[in-house]
Write a protein that holds these residues in place. Structure first.
Motif, PDB file in Angstrom:
ATOM      1  N   LYS A  35      41.028  44.679  24.828  1.00 49.08           N
ATOM      2  CA  LYS A  35      42.137  45.114  25.670  1.00 49.08           C
ATOM      3  C   LYS A  35      42.853  46.305  25.045  1.00 49.08           C
ATOM      4  O   LYS A  35      43.215  47.267  25.734  1.00 49.08           O
ATOM      5  CB  LYS A  35      43.129  43.966  25.893  1.00 49.08           C
ATOM      6  CG  LYS A  35      42.721  42.966  26.957  1.00 49.08           C
ATOM      7  CD  LYS A  35      43.856  42.000  27.236  1.00 49.08           C
ATOM      8  CE  LYS A  35      43.463  41.017  28.347  1.00 49.08           C
ATOM      9  NZ  LYS A  35      44.576  40.116  28.682  1.00 49.08           N
ATOM     10  N   LEU A  51      42.656  45.407  33.022  1.00 46.39           N
ATOM     11  CA  LEU A  51      42.444  44.675  31.770  1.00 46.39           C
ATOM     12  C   LEU A  51      43.083  43.292  31.754  1.00 46.39           C
ATOM     13  O   LEU A  51      43.202  42.686  30.696  1.00 46.39           O
ATOM     14  CB  LEU A  51      42.982  45.499  30.597  1.00 46.39           C
ATOM     15  CG  LEU A  51      42.330  46.872  30.406  1.00 46.39           C
ATOM     16  CD1 LEU A  51      43.000  47.622  29.266  1.00 46.39           C
ATOM     17  CD2 LEU A  51      40.834  46.735  30.145  1.00 46.39           C
ATOM     18  N   GLN A  52      43.462  42.802  32.915  1.00 49.46           N
ATOM     19  CA  GLN A  52      44.149  41.514  32.965  1.00 49.46           C
ATOM     20  C   GLN A  52      43.231  40.317  33.164  1.00 49.46           C
ATOM     21  O   GLN A  52      43.691  39.196  33.346  1.00 49.46           O
ATOM     22  CB  GLN A  52      45.221  41.540  34.064  1.00 49.46           C
ATOM     23  CG  GLN A  52      46.440  42.369  33.692  1.00 49.46           C
ATOM     24  CD  GLN A  52      47.073  41.909  32.396  1.00 49.46           C
ATOM     25  OE1 GLN A  52      47.420  40.748  32.243  1.00 49.46           O
ATOM     26  NE2 GLN A  52      47.196  42.824  31.438  1.00 49.46           N
TER      27      GLN A  52
END
Length: 288
Positions: free
Chosen positions: A90, A80-81
């Motif tokens: 997110k 999720l970065q």
């Protein structure tokens, strides 16, 4: 590593304590399954195990998971970065990933013999109620630290979500272990979304096929996805526990602490019989 979590301690803990108190009262008034052992004895046994194990959740697991999240956030590591992912997504996807990782951890606790030695301390309880929700061997909680921290890092979830999810996780664990009899029409619908007392009661059955089902912790969809869902067992037909541990002597605090280091017993009753039940149709249809 951060050890102070104001929102968890000042908001989460009081919320969890209030929920536990409410469940304790409600499960006494609206009992789902009949007890087979004296409540006071069980509370002493389960409380003894919890007294050693619960501090590891607050002072080892939570700080480790939070540190893993901070590291992944800082270094851009994890699913999720990606910078293009909006904040709301997110947090939503992060919650789902954390819950799925805990489904997999629960399966691992049952399938890996070494981990099962520790998790079995939780399962040999001959009744199932709120106190069972805290009856986890300290060794199991310690073992969860590297796994759950790695899951956090690989997921790349926002650090604040770790604290929020842990509050939900603990609350749901207390809820579905409780002996609370919900209105059947309501629970039949609720278990389509989250794990409920009737659903988790099947997981604590002495019938192996039933124990090896319903691994979900918060969201029930993971059992549907992996076809490990089983709802078609009437609650009054369930015998709670593990067949080879049916003596009250097995429940002493001393034995519960030492049990993971003993030779595991085969999945059979003291008379050698292996518990079984005729398979009913409609595995996904909850029965009273």
């Amino acid at each position: 590593m951060k050890f102070l979590f104001a929102k968890f301690d000042k908001i989460g803990v009081p919320l969890l304590a209030g929920a536990a108190a409410a469940l304790f009262i409600l499960q006494a008034k609206y009992q789902l399954r009949k007890r087979v052992r004296p409540a006071a004895e069980r509370y002493f046994e389960n409380g003894s195990v919890a007294l050693a194990a619960l501090p590891t959740l607050r002072f080892a697991l939570l700080p480790a998971m939070y540190a893993a999240a901070k590291w992944s956030n800082k270094n851009g590591v994890g699913l999720l970065q990606h910078p293009g992912i909006p904040k709301w997504l997110k947090y939503t996807a992060g919650f789902i990933l954390l819950d799925y990782s805990n489904y997999l951890w629960h399966v691992l606790l049952h399938k890996w013999p070494l981990l099962w030695r520790f998790h079995n301390v939780h399962h040999i309880d001959m009744d199932l109620d709120l106190s069972t929700a805290w009856r986890f061997h300290i060794g199991e909680n310690v073992a969860s630290v590297p796994y759950r921290s790695l899951a956090v890092a690989l997921s790349g979830v926002p650090a604040p979500l770790v604290v929020f999810y842990e509050i939900v996780f603990e609350g749901c664990t207390a809820f579905h272990h409780s002996n609370l009899k919900l209105p059947f029409w309501f629970e039949r619908r609720l278990c389509n979304f989250i794990v409920t007392p009737r659903m988790h009661g099947i997981h604590h059955s002495i019938v192996a096929r039933e124990t090896n089902s319903n691994y979900s912790v918060v969201l029930s969809c993971w059992d549907r996805l992996h076809q490990t869902l089983r709802l078609n067992i009437p609650q009054q037909s369930i015998t709670i526990g593990v067949p080879s541990y049916r003596s009250p002597a097995d429940q002493s605090p001393k034995h519960l602490f030492l049990m993971p280091f003993e030779k595991p017993r085969p999945w059979q009753l003291p008379n050698g019989e292996v518990p079984a039940r005729e398979e009913l149709p409609g595995r996904e249809h909850l029965l009273p």
